[in-house]
Design a protein around this motif. Structure first.
Motif, PDB file in Angstrom:
ATOM      1  N   LEU A  33      28.898  15.303   0.046  1.00  0.00           N
ATOM      2  CA  LEU A  33      29.697  16.501  -0.079  1.00  0.00           C
ATOM      3  C   LEU A  33      28.685  17.357  -0.930  1.00  0.00           C
ATOM      4  CD1 LEU A  33      30.662  18.591   1.906  1.00  0.00           C
ATOM      5  CD2 LEU A  33      32.944  19.111  -0.295  1.00  0.00           C
ATOM      6  N   ILE A  34      28.046  16.994  -2.165  1.00  0.00           N
ATOM      7  CA  ILE A  34      27.618  17.161  -3.159  1.00  0.00           C
ATOM      8  C   ILE A  34      25.907  17.019  -2.567  1.00  0.00           C
ATOM      9  CG2 ILE A  34      26.960  17.326  -6.060  1.00  0.00           C
ATOM     10  CD1 ILE A  34      29.794  15.823  -6.502  1.00  0.00           C
ATOM     11  N   ASP A  35      25.817  15.801  -1.833  1.00  0.00           N
ATOM     12  CA  ASP A  35      24.802  15.729  -1.756  1.00  0.00           C
ATOM     13  C   ASP A  35      23.807  16.947  -0.815  1.00  0.00           C
ATOM     14  OD1 ASP A  35      24.090  13.494  -3.810  1.00  0.00           O
ATOM     15  OD2 ASP A  35      24.518  11.829  -1.242  1.00  0.00           O
ATOM     16  N   ALA A  39      21.530  19.648  -0.462  1.00  0.00           N
ATOM     17  CA  ALA A  39      19.670  19.327   0.241  1.00  0.00           C
ATOM     18  C   ALA A  39      19.622  20.827   0.951  1.00  0.00           C
ATOM     19  CB  ALA A  39      21.008  18.579   1.800  1.00  0.00           C
ATOM     20  N   ILE A  40      20.668  21.692   0.830  1.00  0.00           N
ATOM     21  CA  ILE A  40      20.818  22.974   1.378  1.00  0.00           C
ATOM     22  C   ILE A  40      20.862  23.960  -0.168  1.00  0.00           C
ATOM     23  CG2 ILE A  40      22.326  23.340   2.919  1.00  0.00           C
ATOM     24  CD1 ILE A  40      23.998  24.594   1.614  1.00  0.00           C
ATOM     25  N   SER A  57      39.069  27.227  16.614  1.00  0.00           N
ATOM     26  CA  SER A  57      39.680  26.381  15.596  1.00  0.00           C
ATOM     27  C   SER A  57      38.833  25.799  14.205  1.00  0.00           C
ATOM     28  CB  SER A  57      40.700  26.035  16.152  1.00  0.00           C
ATOM     29  OG  SER A  57      41.498  25.939  16.977  1.00  0.00           O
ATOM     30  N   GLU A  58      37.690  27.045  14.017  1.00  0.00           N
ATOM     31  CA  GLU A  58      37.096  26.541  13.078  1.00  0.00           C
ATOM     32  C   GLU A  58      37.249  26.901  11.731  1.00  0.00           C
ATOM     33  OE1 GLU A  58      33.376  25.198  15.911  1.00  0.00           O
ATOM     34  OE2 GLU A  58      33.721  27.329  16.036  1.00  0.00           O
ATOM     35  N   LEU A  59      37.083  26.338  10.554  1.00  0.00           N
ATOM     36  CA  LEU A  59      36.955  27.084   9.838  1.00  0.00           C
ATOM     37  C   LEU A  59      35.423  26.445   8.487  1.00  0.00           C
ATOM     38  CD1 LEU A  59      39.411  26.853   6.635  1.00  0.00           C
ATOM     39  CD2 LEU A  59      37.014  26.085   5.659  1.00  0.00           C
ATOM     40  N   GLU A  60      34.789  27.929   8.365  1.00  0.00           N
ATOM     41  CA  GLU A  60      33.157  27.610   7.443  1.00  0.00           C
ATOM     42  C   GLU A  60      33.546  27.682   6.564  1.00  0.00           C
ATOM     43  OE1 GLU A  60      30.565  28.854  11.825  1.00  0.00           O
ATOM     44  OE2 GLU A  60      30.685  30.260   9.830  1.00  0.00           O
ATOM     45  N   VAL A  61      32.782  26.984   5.331  1.00  0.00           N
ATOM     46  CA  VAL A  61      32.308  27.313   4.370  1.00  0.00           C
ATOM     47  C   VAL A  61      30.875  27.516   4.115  1.00  0.00           C
ATOM     48  CG1 VAL A  61      32.651  25.527   1.668  1.00  0.00           C
ATOM     49  CG2 VAL A  61      34.477  25.639   3.398  1.00  0.00           C
ATOM     50  N   TRP A  62      30.588  28.576   3.101  1.00  0.00           N
ATOM     51  CA  TRP A  62      28.897  28.499   3.387  1.00  0.00           C
ATOM     52  C   TRP A  62      29.250  28.494   1.548  1.00  0.00           C
ATOM     53  CZ3 TRP A  62      26.032  31.100   6.515  1.00  0.00           C
ATOM     54  CH2 TRP A  62      26.123  30.689   8.132  1.00  0.00           C
ATOM     55  N   LYS A  63      27.831  28.129   1.203  1.00  0.00           N
ATOM     56  CA  LYS A  63      27.586  28.215  -0.534  1.00  0.00           C
ATOM     57  C   LYS A  63      26.167  28.760  -0.890  1.00  0.00           C
ATOM     58  CE  LYS A  63      28.599  25.576  -3.339  1.00  0.00           C
ATOM     59  NZ  LYS A  63      30.350  26.394  -4.343  1.00  0.00           N
ATOM     60  N   ARG A  64      26.579  29.682  -1.776  1.00  0.00           N
ATOM     61  CA  ARG A  64      24.942  30.332  -1.877  1.00  0.00           C
ATOM     62  C   ARG A  64      23.744  29.509  -2.896  1.00  0.00           C
ATOM     63  NH1 ARG A  64      24.799  34.304  -6.586  1.00  0.00           N
ATOM     64  NH2 ARG A  64      24.871  32.830  -8.131  1.00  0.00           N
ATOM     65  N   THR A  65      22.542  29.492  -2.667  1.00  0.00           N
ATOM     66  CA  THR A  65      21.579  28.683  -2.642  1.00  0.00           C
ATOM     67  C   THR A  65      20.883  29.116  -3.509  1.00  0.00           C
ATOM     68  OG1 THR A  65      19.806  29.793  -0.408  1.00  0.00           O
ATOM     69  CG2 THR A  65      22.111  27.826  -0.139  1.00  0.00           C
ATOM     70  N   TYR A 160      39.843  22.457  -1.149  1.00  0.00           N
ATOM     71  CA  TYR A 160      40.114  23.097  -2.747  1.00  0.00           C
ATOM     72  C   TYR A 160      39.828  22.937  -3.456  1.00  0.00           C
ATOM     73  CZ  TYR A 160      44.254  24.160  -5.703  1.00  0.00           C
ATOM     74  OH  TYR A 160      44.599  23.508  -7.322  1.00  0.00           O
ATOM     75  N   ALA A 161      39.379  21.201  -3.560  1.00  0.00           N
ATOM     76  CA  ALA A 161      37.705  20.873  -4.412  1.00  0.00           C
ATOM     77  C   ALA A 161      37.118  21.751  -4.465  1.00  0.00           C
ATOM     78  CB  ALA A 161      37.480  19.475  -4.500  1.00  0.00           C
ATOM     79  N   MET A 162      36.438  22.311  -3.432  1.00  0.00           N
ATOM     80  CA  MET A 162      35.210  23.707  -3.434  1.00  0.00           C
ATOM     81  C   MET A 162      35.929  24.740  -4.299  1.00  0.00           C
ATOM     82  SD  MET A 162      32.815  23.180  -0.283  1.00  0.00           S
ATOM     83  CE  MET A 162      34.027  22.548   0.820  1.00  0.00           C
TER      84      MET A 162
END
Length: 256
Positions: A33-35, A39-40, A57-65, A160-162
Protein backbone atom coordinates in the motif's frame (compact mmCIF):
# COMPACT_ATOMS: atom_id res chain seq x y z
CA UNK A 1 6.32 -30.36 40.62
CA UNK A 2 8.94 -27.78 39.64
CA UNK A 3 8.43 -28.59 35.93
CA UNK A 4 4.66 -28.21 36.30
CA UNK A 5 5.09 -24.79 37.89
CA UNK A 6 7.44 -23.66 35.12
CA UNK A 7 4.94 -24.78 32.47
CA UNK A 8 2.06 -23.03 34.28
CA UNK A 9 4.08 -19.83 34.58
CA UNK A 10 4.97 -19.93 30.89
CA UNK A 11 1.30 -20.37 29.92
CA UNK A 12 0.26 -17.47 32.17
CA UNK A 13 2.98 -15.24 30.76
CA UNK A 14 1.96 -16.08 27.19
CA UNK A 15 -1.67 -15.25 27.94
CA UNK A 16 -0.72 -11.91 29.51
CA UNK A 17 1.58 -11.10 26.62
CA UNK A 18 -1.17 -11.77 24.13
CA UNK A 19 -3.49 -9.35 25.96
CA UNK A 20 -0.92 -6.62 26.56
CA UNK A 21 0.45 -6.99 23.05
CA UNK A 22 -2.91 -6.34 21.34
CA UNK A 23 -1.64 -3.31 19.46
CA UNK A 24 -4.02 -3.50 16.50
CA UNK A 25 -4.39 0.28 16.23
CA UNK A 26 -0.66 0.60 15.53
CA UNK A 27 -0.22 -2.17 12.96
CA UNK A 28 2.00 -0.76 10.18
CA UNK A 29 0.64 -0.10 6.72
CA UNK A 30 1.40 -2.93 4.28
CA UNK A 31 4.42 -2.26 2.08
CA UNK A 32 2.31 -2.83 -1.02
CA UNK A 33 0.00 0.00 0.00
CA UNK A 34 2.89 2.36 0.71
CA UNK A 35 4.37 1.46 -2.69
CA UNK A 36 1.00 2.22 -4.29
CA UNK A 37 1.00 5.64 -2.61
CA UNK A 38 4.46 6.34 -3.99
CA UNK A 39 3.34 5.27 -7.46
CA UNK A 40 0.61 7.95 -7.50
CA UNK A 41 2.93 10.58 -5.99
CA UNK A 42 1.71 10.42 -2.40
CA UNK A 43 2.76 9.15 1.02
CA UNK A 44 1.14 8.01 4.29
CA UNK A 45 1.36 11.47 5.87
CA UNK A 46 -0.50 13.24 3.04
CA UNK A 47 -4.17 14.27 3.46
CA UNK A 48 -6.88 11.82 2.43
CA UNK A 49 -10.54 11.74 1.44
CA UNK A 50 -12.87 8.77 1.92
CA UNK A 51 -15.91 8.31 -0.32
CA UNK A 52 -18.61 5.62 0.16
CA UNK A 53 -21.28 4.57 -2.31
CA UNK A 54 -24.18 2.58 -0.90
CA UNK A 55 -25.65 1.25 -4.13
CA UNK A 56 -22.42 -0.42 -5.27
CA UNK A 57 -21.08 -1.12 -1.73
CA UNK A 58 -17.76 0.61 -2.43
CA UNK A 59 -15.43 2.62 -0.22
CA UNK A 60 -12.73 4.68 -1.93
CA UNK A 61 -9.62 6.17 -0.34
CA UNK A 62 -8.13 9.17 -2.14
CA UNK A 63 -4.76 10.74 -1.31
CA UNK A 64 -3.25 14.12 -2.09
CA UNK A 65 -0.36 13.83 -4.53
CA UNK A 66 2.72 15.91 -5.31
CA UNK A 67 0.66 17.74 -7.95
CA UNK A 68 -1.61 19.05 -5.19
CA UNK A 69 -4.64 17.21 -6.53
CA UNK A 70 -6.14 14.04 -5.09
CA UNK A 71 -5.91 10.65 -6.79
CA UNK A 72 -7.74 7.42 -6.11
CA UNK A 73 -5.53 5.10 -4.08
CA UNK A 74 -7.67 2.03 -3.42
CA UNK A 75 -11.28 0.81 -3.50
CA UNK A 76 -12.62 -1.53 -0.82
CA UNK A 77 -15.82 -3.54 -0.84
CA UNK A 78 -18.26 -2.53 1.90
CA UNK A 79 -19.17 -5.79 3.57
CA UNK A 80 -22.55 -4.58 4.88
CA UNK A 81 -24.56 -1.40 5.35
CA UNK A 82 -28.05 -0.88 6.75
CA UNK A 83 -31.40 0.27 5.45
CA UNK A 84 -32.02 1.68 1.99
CA UNK A 85 -30.82 4.52 -0.21
CA UNK A 86 -31.48 7.76 1.62
CA UNK A 87 -30.37 9.62 4.75
CA UNK A 88 -30.58 8.53 8.36
CA UNK A 89 -33.56 10.22 10.01
CA UNK A 90 -33.84 9.02 13.58
CA UNK A 91 -32.22 6.84 16.23
CA UNK A 92 -33.22 3.21 15.76
CA UNK A 93 -34.24 3.41 12.08
CA UNK A 94 -31.32 1.07 11.17
CA UNK A 95 -30.36 3.43 8.37
CA UNK A 96 -26.75 4.17 7.39
CA UNK A 97 -26.25 7.95 7.08
CA UNK A 98 -25.52 10.04 3.99
CA UNK A 99 -23.84 13.44 3.76
CA UNK A 100 -20.52 15.24 4.14
CA UNK A 101 -18.57 14.75 7.36
CA UNK A 102 -15.14 15.58 8.80
CA UNK A 103 -13.39 12.86 10.80
CA UNK A 104 -11.00 14.11 13.49
CA UNK A 105 -8.58 12.17 15.71
CA UNK A 106 -11.13 12.28 18.54
CA UNK A 107 -13.52 10.17 16.45
CA UNK A 108 -11.05 7.29 16.11
CA UNK A 109 -11.90 4.21 18.19
CA UNK A 110 -8.94 1.81 18.66
CA UNK A 111 -10.80 -0.23 21.29
CA UNK A 112 -13.78 -1.10 19.11
CA UNK A 113 -15.71 -4.33 19.63
CA UNK A 114 -15.68 -4.57 15.83
CA UNK A 115 -11.89 -4.82 15.48
CA UNK A 116 -11.24 -1.11 14.75
CA UNK A 117 -13.57 1.76 13.96
CA UNK A 118 -14.05 5.48 13.60
CA UNK A 119 -17.17 7.56 14.13
CA UNK A 120 -18.46 9.26 10.97
CA UNK A 121 -19.51 12.36 12.92
CA UNK A 122 -23.28 11.94 12.65
CA UNK A 123 -25.24 14.06 13.37
CA UNK A 124 -23.36 16.95 11.80
CA UNK A 125 -24.76 20.49 11.68
CA UNK A 126 -26.86 19.66 8.60
CA UNK A 127 -28.41 16.65 10.34
CA UNK A 128 -29.02 18.67 13.49
CA UNK A 129 -30.74 21.44 11.49
CA UNK A 130 -33.23 18.80 10.30
CA UNK A 131 -33.68 17.31 13.78
CA UNK A 132 -32.10 14.00 12.79
CA UNK A 133 -30.92 11.76 15.60
CA UNK A 134 -28.56 8.84 16.00
CA UNK A 135 -25.46 7.86 17.95
CA UNK A 136 -22.31 5.82 17.42
CA UNK A 137 -22.56 5.65 13.63
CA UNK A 138 -19.27 4.06 12.64
CA UNK A 139 -17.15 2.63 9.88
CA UNK A 140 -15.84 -0.57 11.45
CA UNK A 141 -14.85 -4.18 10.89
CA UNK A 142 -16.56 -7.49 11.63
CA UNK A 143 -19.00 -7.30 8.69
CA UNK A 144 -22.05 -6.55 10.88
CA UNK A 145 -24.23 -3.45 10.58
CA UNK A 146 -27.22 -1.97 12.42
CA UNK A 147 -26.80 1.52 10.98
CA UNK A 148 -23.05 1.59 10.40
CA UNK A 149 -20.85 0.82 7.40
CA UNK A 150 -19.14 -2.49 8.07
CA UNK A 151 -15.93 -3.56 6.39
CA UNK A 152 -13.95 -6.77 6.63
CA UNK A 153 -11.38 -6.81 9.41
CA UNK A 154 -8.59 -6.76 6.83
CA UNK A 155 -10.14 -3.75 5.15
CA UNK A 156 -10.63 -1.71 8.32
CA UNK A 157 -7.03 -2.45 9.37
CA UNK A 158 -5.75 -0.62 6.29
CA UNK A 159 -8.30 2.20 6.35
CA UNK A 160 -7.75 2.85 10.05
CA UNK A 161 -3.96 2.79 9.59
CA UNK A 162 -4.19 5.28 6.71
CA UNK A 163 -6.27 7.62 8.88
CA UNK A 164 -3.78 7.25 11.74
CA UNK A 165 -0.85 8.11 9.48
CA UNK A 166 -2.57 11.10 7.90
CA UNK A 167 -3.19 12.49 11.40
CA UNK A 168 0.45 11.86 12.29
CA UNK A 169 1.31 13.96 9.26
CA UNK A 170 -0.27 16.97 10.95
CA UNK A 171 -3.66 16.88 9.25
CA UNK A 172 -6.46 17.74 11.66
CA UNK A 173 -9.24 15.91 9.81
CA UNK A 174 -10.16 14.06 6.64
CA UNK A 175 -13.33 14.47 4.62
CA UNK A 176 -15.86 11.66 4.50
CA UNK A 177 -18.42 11.65 1.69
CA UNK A 178 -21.28 9.21 2.38
CA UNK A 179 -23.27 8.90 -0.84
CA UNK A 180 -26.25 6.87 -2.05
CA UNK A 181 -24.68 6.13 -5.43
CA UNK A 182 -22.25 7.65 -7.90
CA UNK A 183 -23.79 11.04 -8.51
CA UNK A 184 -23.94 10.86 -12.31
CA UNK A 185 -26.71 12.47 -14.32
CA UNK A 186 -27.90 8.99 -15.31
CA UNK A 187 -28.18 7.86 -11.69
CA UNK A 188 -29.92 11.07 -10.69
CA UNK A 189 -32.44 10.58 -13.48
CA UNK A 190 -32.99 6.96 -12.48
CA UNK A 191 -33.87 8.12 -8.95
CA UNK A 192 -35.87 11.21 -9.92
CA UNK A 193 -39.02 9.89 -8.25
CA UNK A 194 -37.34 9.49 -4.86
CA UNK A 195 -38.52 11.72 -1.99
CA UNK A 196 -34.80 12.27 -1.30
CA UNK A 197 -34.07 13.82 -4.69
CA UNK A 198 -33.64 17.40 -3.39
CA UNK A 199 -31.20 16.15 -0.74
CA UNK A 200 -29.22 14.20 -3.32
CA UNK A 201 -29.13 17.16 -5.69
CA UNK A 202 -27.59 19.15 -2.84
CA UNK A 203 -24.98 16.42 -2.22
CA UNK A 204 -24.24 16.37 -5.95
CA UNK A 205 -23.08 19.99 -5.76
CA UNK A 206 -20.28 18.82 -3.48
CA UNK A 207 -19.38 15.71 -5.44
CA UNK A 208 -19.36 17.70 -8.70
CA UNK A 209 -16.91 20.15 -7.13
CA UNK A 210 -14.66 17.29 -6.02
CA UNK A 211 -14.72 15.63 -9.42
CA UNK A 212 -14.04 18.89 -11.26
CA UNK A 213 -11.11 20.01 -9.11
CA UNK A 214 -9.89 16.80 -7.43
CA UNK A 215 -9.91 18.79 -4.19
CA UNK A 216 -12.21 18.10 -1.21
CA UNK A 217 -14.74 20.93 -1.16
CA UNK A 218 -15.10 22.99 1.97
CA UNK A 219 -18.63 22.79 3.29
CA UNK A 220 -20.93 24.59 5.64
CA UNK A 221 -24.69 24.69 6.24
CA UNK A 222 -27.22 27.51 5.97
CA UNK A 223 -30.94 27.49 5.22
CA UNK A 224 -30.71 23.81 6.20
CA UNK A 225 -28.69 22.91 3.13
CA UNK A 226 -25.03 22.23 2.35
CA UNK A 227 -23.02 25.11 0.88
CA UNK A 228 -19.76 24.18 -0.85
CA UNK A 229 -16.59 26.23 -1.41
CA UNK A 230 -18.30 29.47 -0.39
CA UNK A 231 -16.61 30.53 2.84
CA UNK A 232 -13.30 32.37 2.91
CA UNK A 233 -10.56 30.72 5.00
CA UNK A 234 -11.09 31.59 8.65
CA UNK A 235 -14.57 32.95 8.12
CA UNK A 236 -17.19 32.49 10.82
CA UNK A 237 -19.32 29.32 10.60
CA UNK A 238 -22.81 29.86 9.26
CA UNK A 239 -26.03 29.39 11.20
CA UNK A 240 -27.33 26.08 9.78
CA UNK A 241 -30.96 27.16 10.10
CA UNK A 242 -30.38 30.83 9.36
CA UNK A 243 -30.40 32.68 6.06
CA UNK A 244 -27.49 32.19 3.71
CA UNK A 245 -25.48 35.27 2.74
CA UNK A 246 -26.94 36.90 -0.36
CA UNK A 247 -24.23 35.50 -2.64
CA UNK A 248 -25.07 31.98 -1.48
CA UNK A 249 -28.86 32.15 -1.36
CA UNK A 250 -29.66 30.53 -4.69
CA UNK A 251 -31.60 27.61 -3.26
CA UNK A 252 -35.34 27.27 -2.90
CA UNK A 253 -35.98 25.41 0.34
CA UNK A 254 -37.28 21.87 -0.06
CA UNK A 255 -37.98 18.88 2.13
CA UNK A 256 -34.76 16.97 2.72
Amino acid sequence: MRIACVILAAISLAACSQFVGDNRQNVPLPKALIDRMAAIGSSPSEPMVVRLFKETSELEVWKRTTSGSYALLKTYEICKWSGALGPKIREGDYQSPEGFYDVTPGLMNPKSSYWLSFNVGFPNKFDQAWGRTGTNLMIHGDCKSVGCYAMTDEGIKEIYAMARETFKGGNRSFQLQLLPFRMSEANMAANAASPHLAFWENLKEGTDAFEATRQPPTWDVCERRYIFNKGAPGSQPLDPSGACPVSMSTFQAGAF
